[in-house]
Every structure is written in structure tokens, then in C-alpha cells.
Design an enzyme around this catalytic site. Structure first.
Site, short mmCIF file in Angstrom:
data_model
loop_
_atom_site.label_atom_id
_atom_site.label_comp_id
_atom_site.label_asym_id
_atom_site.label_seq_id
_atom_site.Cartn_x
_atom_site.Cartn_y
_atom_site.Cartn_z
CE LYS A 27 8.32 -11.28 -18.70
NZ LYS A 27 6.90 -11.50 -18.36
CD GLN A 33 8.68 -18.60 -15.48
OE1 GLN A 33 7.65 -19.22 -15.33
NE2 GLN A 33 9.14 -18.27 -16.67
CE LYS A 70 3.35 -19.59 -14.51
NZ LYS A 70 3.96 -19.79 -15.83
N GLY A 75 1.23 -14.38 -19.77
CA GLY A 75 0.15 -15.37 -19.78
C GLY A 75 0.62 -16.76 -19.39
CG ASP A 76 0.87 -20.73 -17.29
OD1 ASP A 76 2.01 -21.03 -17.66
OD2 ASP A 76 0.10 -21.56 -16.77
CB THR A 82 5.81 -21.27 -25.35
OG1 THR A 82 5.80 -20.00 -24.69
CG2 THR A 82 6.16 -22.36 -24.36
CG ASN A 95 0.24 -19.60 -26.63
OD1 ASN A 95 1.33 -19.77 -26.11
ND2 ASN A 95 0.06 -18.78 -27.64
P1 NDP Z 1 -3.70 -22.74 -22.75
O1 NDP Z 1 -4.70 -22.35 -21.72
O2 NDP Z 1 -3.61 -21.93 -23.97
O3 NDP Z 1 -3.90 -24.26 -23.18
C1 NDP Z 1 -3.85 -25.28 -22.26
C2 NDP Z 1 -4.19 -26.57 -22.96
O4 NDP Z 1 -3.95 -27.66 -22.08
C3 NDP Z 1 -5.65 -26.67 -23.37
O5 NDP Z 1 -5.77 -27.47 -24.50
C4 NDP Z 1 -6.27 -27.33 -22.14
O6 NDP Z 1 -7.48 -28.02 -22.41
C5 NDP Z 1 -5.18 -28.31 -21.77
N1 NDP Z 1 -5.25 -28.57 -20.32
C6 NDP Z 1 -5.11 -27.67 -19.33
N2 NDP Z 1 -5.29 -28.23 -18.13
C7 NDP Z 1 -5.54 -29.53 -18.39
C8 NDP Z 1 -5.80 -30.64 -17.58
N3 NDP Z 1 -5.85 -30.53 -16.23
N4 NDP Z 1 -6.00 -31.84 -18.19
C9 NDP Z 1 -5.94 -31.94 -19.53
N5 NDP Z 1 -5.72 -30.92 -20.36
C10 NDP Z 1 -5.51 -29.73 -19.80
O7 NDP Z 1 -2.30 -22.75 -21.96
P2 NDP Z 1 -0.84 -22.71 -22.57
O8 NDP Z 1 -0.80 -23.40 -23.88
O9 NDP Z 1 -0.33 -21.33 -22.44
O10 NDP Z 1 -0.02 -23.58 -21.49
C11 NDP Z 1 0.15 -24.98 -21.62
C12 NDP Z 1 1.33 -25.42 -20.76
O11 NDP Z 1 2.52 -24.74 -21.20
C13 NDP Z 1 1.23 -25.11 -19.28
O12 NDP Z 1 1.88 -26.12 -18.54
C14 NDP Z 1 2.01 -23.82 -19.14
O13 NDP Z 1 2.49 -23.62 -17.81
C15 NDP Z 1 3.15 -24.09 -20.11
N6 NDP Z 1 3.86 -22.91 -20.58
C16 NDP Z 1 3.20 -21.90 -21.22
C17 NDP Z 1 3.89 -20.81 -21.68
C18 NDP Z 1 3.23 -19.75 -22.49
O14 NDP Z 1 3.96 -18.92 -23.04
N7 NDP Z 1 1.91 -19.72 -22.62
C19 NDP Z 1 5.34 -20.66 -21.43
C20 NDP Z 1 5.96 -21.84 -20.85
C21 NDP Z 1 5.22 -22.90 -20.42
P3 NDP Z 1 -8.87 -27.37 -21.91
O15 NDP Z 1 -9.04 -26.16 -22.75
O16 NDP Z 1 -9.86 -28.44 -22.13
O17 NDP Z 1 -8.67 -27.05 -20.45
#
Ligand code: NDP
Length: 449
Positions: free
Chosen positions: A94, A115, A130, A169-170, A214, A245
Site C-alpha cells: 500500500k 511506507q 510506492k 495518490g502522492d 494526511t 493536497n
Molecule cells: P501535491 O502534488 O498535491 O502538492 C505538492 C506541493 O509541494 C505543491 O505545492 C508543490 O509545488 C510542492 N512541491 C513539490 N515538489 C517540490 C519541490 N521539489 N520544491 C518545492 N516545492 C515542491 O502533493 P501532496 O500534497 O500529496 O504531497 C506532499 C508531500 O506529502 C509529499 O512529500 C508526499 O509524499 C507527502 N504525503 C502525501 C500523502 C497524500 O495523501 N497525498 C500521504 C503522506 C505523505 P508545485 O506545485 O510548484 O510543484
């Protein structure tokens, strides 16, 4: 600068380096877990004899495949995709799928490795995996995203199943992408197998509160850390990196619990709004219009947009890194500590560098590592699987309550384990050891597999 490893663990780490060259993030994630496992081997020597750690560090299966697709102009593109099925001792693999140009095997392996322990911490029957692709969704039309997702699933479907491997998603993969992926899975297999993907739409098998889970979970965990110190989020100033997200729903819950979030960001820059971030604006810009966060300052003239700004220089009581790995380094950690920050909880996976973690721990602020603090997402995915299996749908309030209970339990078990191993308040150690022991016991019980 990472801490030294126990003498039994150093050769295991050297072997990981040797077998997985060039995968810096994976090395970092493994080192961070091994740093805390020394006392476990003293208490449970059988785990060393049976080489449980070496087995956990080697994925059960790694799939790498080509994803050809055509853009709106008819041009052909070739991307590479991955699914790392890391450990299934506790349940089907997962973990989410990430679409971002930085994706390569080392990123997916670090995420898959984390994970395993995160999923174990939830107490729910899920293994660790993943996946993702180096596909860049930015600027692509809906049709292009659909064609890419369909092509990816045309290969991936054969490796999935509700009892085998269940992606979600991620970064770069939200409700829209899960819809296209599910549609193609259903079409190829001729099976309406709801439990094969989580993060689905509410009309077709999704769980209420999964979108929020999350971010909400990270804030529940923060609240628990503060509670353990006789404090709370009420009246605190909060900074949240990212505006995707996780960030959006961390902001929402922080506001609901009486805190004021004054900054958020994307990869282009940061927004500082001392009056408190207006979440409706952020949601519209990010979830509906899919634009840059800079647009916030066009609507709220009093807010400041700083291109390429460093969000960790904004003074705050609580910092929630919710964007990406290694976004908060040693110098950022020092700045946060000097500015009086009292708590850091990671919504993102491994957002703090090893030096940053060390600085937080030395400063004795409340520091919640991602594998505990952001486990609410995958936990609610498992609740989605439960609803799918029983053909049921739960209310938002009920699901959120379950999420909150799970986060309270994760905090409690990390806190208690840290105390038991003479490292009070060390949530890194607490999370790693609690998760590890659960997985190790299950692997041991199942024999040499
Ligand atoms: P999203 O794609 O919805 O959002 C990612 C955010 O982070 C955006 O604002 C993006 O900006 C920014 N970002 C991504 N890469 C970079 C970078 N290299 N430098 C600066 N800003 C960056 O992803 P999520 O919110 O789903 O995920 C965010 C984090 O949370 C990740 O680490 C993910 O692994 C973790 N996570 C997510 C879960 C989930 O349920 N979605 C569960 C557990 C952990 P921009 O749009 O400009 O790229």
C-alpha cells in the site's frame, strides 16, 4: 551529517550502499531507521540472527516499465514508471504513486521503505509499497493526463489487486489521476474492483475525509505532541510549506483548532499573509484553476509574495513541512529554533535533512517525523478499503473521528516506545522501533520468505 551506526548495523548499511548505488534518498531513509535500531537488536537478538533487517532493506519486488503516450499535438513521449512492492508482511502493498520529473528508482525506494514502517504504525493490515513516474503533469491538458494514466495502467494493472497491491495518490496524483487510472483498470480487467485503488471520487467508492486525511492527521499529531507538553495549538502561529493536497488540509485543520497559518508556498515562491492565509483562495487557485500560488497576492493585496523565498525564515511557533523531501536543511532548522519555533510535524515524507533532524532534537523541540505524523493519509486509505470490502459508506464525521483516534494511538505508541527505550520525547526512535518490531515479528512468524 548523520549519526553513527551501531557496530552490528554499520555492515548492513554498507551492504545497502553497495547494492543500491546512486540512490541517495534511499540511503538516507535506511540510515535514519538503522540509527535507532541498535537497542532493538540487544532486546531481540533473534532479529539479527534471522537477518530481518537485511530482508526488510531489500524490496520483495521492483517493477520498472515504459510508458509511451501522445500529447495533444500528436507528438510521442516516453516516460519511465516504477512500482516498488517493498514488504507485504502485514498486508497487501500500500502506498501512493508520484508523478514528478525528479522521480527515479531511488526516490520510489526511499518512499516505499518509509511506507513499511508508517503503515505498520497505523495498526491496520497494510504492507508497504510506492510507485511513480518521471512524467511532469504541469501544464498538461486533462486529455494528456488521461492518455498518460491509461498508458501507465495498461502495464501496471497486472501487478495490482485488492489483495496484492493497492496504490493511491502522492505528489502530482490526485482525484483526477486516480479516476483515469481506475477507469483503465476496470476496462482492462472487466472487474469493478473498488479496493484496488484508494483516493477515489466520493460517487464511485471513495472515502469521505480521504482528501483531507494526511493534512488533518498531521495537525492531530501536532496537537498530541503539544498536549504531551501541557500546551495546544490554540493561538499558535503556523507556517506550512507547499500548497498541494497535504498542505491545504493541514492549513484547514490548524485553523479549526485555533491556530493562525501565516505562510504557505509552492515550488515558485512563498506567500506571507500576517492576517492568516485565506484558504478559500488557495483552494480555488490550486484545486480548481491549477495555477501558481503567486496568484494569491493578486487577490489579497496586503499579502507578500516572495519569488524563490525561503518559508523557514518566517518566524512561527509551529512549522509543518508539507511539500517534498529534503526541503528543510540544517540552516533552516537553526533559523526556526532561533525564531522560537516549538514544534515541527512532517506532512511530507522526509522533508528534513539529517542535519536538520539533529538540530531539532538537540533543541528539544517537539519533532514529529513523517512516518508517524503523515500516516493519517494511508490510514484513511485503509478505511476506504474497509468500506469497499463491506460495500458501505461512512459519514465524514465518523471517518474523521476514526482518523483522529488512529493519530492519537500512533502518537501514544511512539511516545511510549521512546520512553521504554530511554529516549523520552524522541518520536523518531519511537516511530521507527514501533513500526519495525511489528513488521519484524510478522516476518519472523512467516518463516524464511
Ligand atoms: P501535491 O502534488 O498535491 O502538492 C505538492 C506541493 O509541494 C505543491 O505545492 C508543490 O509545488 C510542492 N512541491 C513539490 N515538489 C517540490 C519541490 N521539489 N520544491 C518545492 N516545492 C515542491 O502533493 P501532496 O500534497 O500529496 O504531497 C506532499 C508531500 O506529502 C509529499 O512529500 C508526499 O509524499 C507527502 N504525503 C502525501 C500523502 C497524500 O495523501 N497525498 C500521504 C503522506 C505523505 P508545485 O506545485 O510548484 O510543484
Amino acid at each position: 551529517m548523520a549519526a553513527r551506526l551501531d557496530e552490528k548495523l554499520e555492515p548492513i548499511f554498507q551492504d545497502v550502499l553497495h547494492r543500491n548505488p546512486g540512490e541517495a534518498e534511499f540511503h538516507q531513509a535506511v540510515h535514519e531507521v538503522l540509527e535507532t535500531l541498535g537497542p532493538v537488536l540487544v532486546k531481540y537478538p533473534e532479529f539479527a540472527e534471522k537477518k530481518i533487517i537485511q530482508r526488510i532493506c531489500e524490496p520483495e519486488r521492483q517493477i520498472i516499465f515504459r510508458v509511451p503516450w501522445q500529447d495533444d499535438k500528436g507528438e510521442i513521449h516516453i516516460n519511465r514508471a516504477f512500482r516498488v512492492e517493498f514488504n507485504s508482511a502485514l498486508g497487501p502493498y500500500k502506498g501512493g504513486m508520484r508523478f514528478h520529473p525528479s522521480v527515479y528508482l531511488g526516490i520510489i525506494k526511499f518512499l516505499g521503505f518509509e511506507q513499511i514502517f508508517k503503515n505498520a504504525l497505523t495498526g491496520l493490515p497494510i504492507g508497504g509499497g510506492k510507485g511513480g513516474s518521471d512524467f511532469n503533469p504541469k501544464g498538461r491538458s486533462d486529455d494528456e493526463i488521461m492518455r498518460f494514466c491509461q498508458s501507465l495502467m495498461t502495464e501496471l494493472y497486472r501487478h495490482l489487486g485488492e489483495y496484492t497491491d493497492v496504490p493511491a495518490g502522492d505528489i502530482g496524483v490526485g482525484g483526477r489521476e486516480i479516476g483515469y487510472l481506475f477507469g483503465q483498470y476496470k476496462r482492462i480487467t472487466n472487474r469493478y474492483e473498488s479496493g484496488v485503488l484508494t483516493g477515489k471520487g466520493l460517487d464511485w467508492g471513495g472515502s469521505r475525509a480521504r482528501t483531507e486525511a494526511t493534512g488533518y492527521g498531521t495537525v492531530f499529531f501536532t496537537q498530541e505532541m503539544l498536549k504531551a507538553k501541557g500546551d495546544s495549538l490554540d493561538g499558535k502561529t503556523v507556517v506550512v510549506s507547499g500548497s498541494g493536497n497535504v498542505a491545504i488540509y493541514a492549513i484547514e485543520k490548524a485553523h479549526q483548532l485555533g491556530a493562525k497559518v501565516i505562510a504557505c508556498s509552492d515550488s515558485g515562491g512563498i506567500i506571507v499573509d500576517e492576517k492568516g492565509i485565506d484558504l478559500d483562495t488557495v483552494k480555488r487557485i490550486k484545486e480548481v484553476e491549477r495555477r501558481r500560488i503567486s496568484a494569491y497576492a493578486d487577490v489579497h493585496k496586503h499579502a507578500r509574495y516572495v519569488e524563490d523565498g525561503n518559508i523557514w525564515t518566517v518566524p512561527c511557533d509551529v512549522a509543518l513541512p508539507c511539500a517534498t523531501q529534503n526541503e528543510l536543511n540544517g540552516s533552516d532548522a537553526r533559523t526556526l529554533v532561533e525564531n522560537g519555533c516549538i514544534a515541527v510535524a512532517e506532512g511530507a515524507n522526509m522533508p528534513t535533512t539529517p542535519e536538520g533532524v539533529q538540530i531539532f532534537q538537540e533543541a528539544k523541540l517537539c519533532y514529529g517525523p513523517g512516518k508517524a505524523a503523515n500516516a493519517g493519509g494511508v490510514a484513511t486509505s485503509a478505511l476506504e478499503m474497509q468500506q469497499n470490502a463491506s460495500r458501505d459508506t461512512w459519514s465524514f464525521d465518523y471517518t474523521e473521528k476514526r482518523l483522529e483516534e488512529i493519530m492519537i494511538n500512533i502518537h501514544k505508541s511512539c511516545y511510549e516506545t521512546a520512553g521504554e527505550f530511554d529516549a523520552p520525547d524522541n518520536y523518531v526512535l519511537g516511530a521507527n522501533i514501533t513500526g519495525f518490531i511489528k513488521v519484524a515479528r510478522a516476518m519472523d512468524a512467516m518463516g524464511l520468505i
